[in-house]
Design an enzyme around this catalytic site. Structure first.
Site, PDB file in Angstrom:
ATOM      1  CB  SER A 145      53.701 -29.431  81.516  1.00 57.38           C
ATOM      2  OG  SER A 145      52.863 -30.500  81.127  1.00 57.38           O
ATOM      3  N   GLY A 183      55.327 -41.251  89.089  1.00 60.80           N
ATOM      4  CA  GLY A 183      55.648 -42.125  90.214  1.00 60.80           C
ATOM      5  C   GLY A 183      57.054 -41.975  90.739  1.00 60.80           C
ATOM      6  CG  HIS A 222      51.025 -43.460  89.188  1.00 60.59           C
ATOM      7  ND1 HIS A 222      50.969 -44.493  88.289  1.00 60.59           N
ATOM      8  CD2 HIS A 222      52.179 -42.807  88.933  1.00 60.59           C
ATOM      9  CE1 HIS A 222      52.039 -44.473  87.512  1.00 60.59           C
ATOM     10  NE2 HIS A 222      52.789 -43.459  87.886  1.00 60.59           N
ATOM     11  CG  ASP A 223      51.050 -39.972  85.716  1.00 57.69           C
ATOM     12  OD1 ASP A 223      51.273 -41.163  86.007  1.00 57.69           O
ATOM     13  OD2 ASP A 223      51.928 -39.206  85.281  1.00 57.69           O
ATOM     14  N   GLY A 252      49.055 -37.577  76.071  1.00 55.16           N
ATOM     15  CA  GLY A 252      49.511 -36.659  75.042  1.00 55.16           C
ATOM     16  C   GLY A 252      49.833 -37.321  73.722  1.00 55.16           C
TER      17      GLY A 252
END
Length: 460
Positions: free
Chosen positions: A14, A79, A230-231, A399
């Site tokens: 998402s 990534g 990058h998250d 999450g």
């Protein structure tokens, strides 16, 4: 001075666009969309054009929300995936998903071209099949690079589509297995060994630097900055970790690690699967890249296909009421790399070992959740042995913090407190880096705050 900071956070299932009001300390999600990799011409690819369209739509909503005031935009993604551009700056072909089987087909050839331990010593990154380096080797073997003049990793490609500026952001580059340890420069020996053209990349830019203004009409008041790219780098940046704290960024992947001042390149680090990725501030995230909630997500898709309960929050709540099954699966098994009917797969693997087959979706979710918690505990032990440090607290973000059973079982198996939150850790860290980029505000003096929940380990 901008008081609004927009976060474009793109995960592998998402995407969303959020607005952070630095003055008020509030975060508002203004746009969210689902996306998934899909089969096309015998490859697993991303619908990148739709993804870009949804990003632009979300930025339009964000701009309306802030009244078209000046604002920064930070872009982060998962990534390793990339786009190739031709001389005119147009994308060549599809953006192939890291789960595509081309890297499996060419894995033995890649190992012959560059031995894995050597690859690790040159980059500090475990040369897993999903890395950009291994993907590019597969592309060279199967398709070639005809007409390609530039390679952009995914957040830099999105930034390019918005601004027209090509770039190579340090944090995302560090995931590629193409850069020297710490990602201060490219590991050119890797390019040569894997037959990857050197001309595809340019100078690596540090995080917390400006990319440029967005060129889309109606969005010209927005400026893209590098806020982590990058998250996981974004998420860790917002945690303000102490030296005795480890972290888990828990989503489709469980990124389990700690922050170190320098890369760790020892034989033990290589053999234990520890990798070195770069933080937003230039330090190093020593971590294990572990399969995470991806297994549960796939199981829920399987449940939906058979018209059974498939809402992950509902199933996690039901699973929490069940006793421990006393049965575990190896969540690191390569069999969980590519999409499949994981629910049936897990049931059959349990049968093979003489265990009773789980007879409900919540029972399978319980097995997966407890197995993930044991994997977290094993990663903690590995990290302590590689670093010589003892961790007394585990920070959990992403999450996965919504799954209270996973949080509690992780605390139980690791036998240290788990501090869960913020759920929006990636967005928080991105916004914090955006503030620092334009104002040089020290990290600990910003008004941004968040809430957490602490899970204490059971000792019985």
């Amino acid at each position: 001075m901008c008081s609004f900071h927009i976060v474009v956070d793109l995960g592998s299932s998402s995407g969303r666009v959020l607005v952070m009001d630095a003055a008020g300390g509030s975060t508002d999600e203004v746009h969210r969309f689902a996306h998934t990799a899909q089969e096309k011409n015998a490859q697993l690819v991303w619908d990148i054009d739709t993804l870009i369209t949804e990003v632009v739509r979300g930025l339009g909503k964000a701009n309306e929300f802030i009244g078209h005031q000046p604002a920064t935009v930070g872009i982060d993604t998962w990534g390793v995936d990339y786009a190739l551009l031709d001389e005119a700056g147009d994308r060549i072909g599809e953006v192939v998903c890291y789960r595509d089987e081309r890297t499996t087909r060419t894995s033995a050839q890649a190992d012959q071209a560059l031995e894995q331990k050597k690859h690790f010593s040159l980059t500090g990154i475990q040369p897993d099949p999903i890395t950009t380096a291994r993907q590019l080797f597969a592309q060279g073997v199967e398709d070639g690079f005809d007409g390609a003049t530039a390679l952009l990793l995914l957040p830099d490609y999105v930034a390019y589509e918005l601004t027209g500026e090509k770039g190579w952001s340090q944090a995302i580059v560090s995931t590629s297995a193409l850069a020297a340890p710490g990602a201060g420069d490219w590991a050119w020996e890797v390019f040569d060994a894997l037959n990857i053209p050197r001309h595809l990349v340019g100078e690596i830019s540090p995080e917390r630097s400006v990319v440029g203004p967005i060129t889309y009409e109606g969005l010209n008041n927005l400026t893209v900055v590098r806020s982590g790219s990058h998250d996981t780098a974004c998420a860790v940046h917002g945690l303000r970790l102490e030296s005795t704290e480890a972290f888990i960024s828990c989503g489709s992947w469980s990124l389990f690690g700690c922050v170190n001042s320098t890369p760790v390149l020892s034989d033990e680090a290589f053999s234990r699967g520890v990798t070195n990725e770069v933080c937003t501030d230039g330090k190093v995230r020593l971590l294990h890249n572990l399969t995470g909630l991806w297994i549960m997500q796939q199981c829920c898709r399987n449940f939906a296909d058979s018209q059974r309960e498939s809402d992950i929050a509902t199933l996690a709540a039901k699973a929490a009421t069940l006793d421990s099954p006393g049965v575990l699966i190896d969540t690191t098994d390569p069999i969980f790399t590519t999409p499949s009917d994981y629910a049936s797969l897990i049931a059959s693997k349990l049968e093979e070992h003489g265990y009773p087959t789980p007879d409900s979706p919540e029972a399978i979710v319980r097995v997966v959740t407890e197995s993930l918690a044991t994997t977290h505990a094993h990663a903690l032990k590995n990290l302590e042995e590689v670093t010589g440090r003892t961790f007394t607290r585990l920070r959990m973000i992403g999450g996965g913090v919504r799954n209270t059973l996973l949080c509690q079982l992780t605390a139980d198996y690791c036998q240290i407190p788990v501090v869960a939150g913020p759920q929006e850790g990636t967005a928080f860290g991105s916004a914090l880096a955006q503030i620092e980029t334009i104002s040089d505000t020290p990290q600990n003096s910003t008004a941004l705050e968040y809430s957490t929940v602490t899970y204490l380990p059971n000792t019985t």
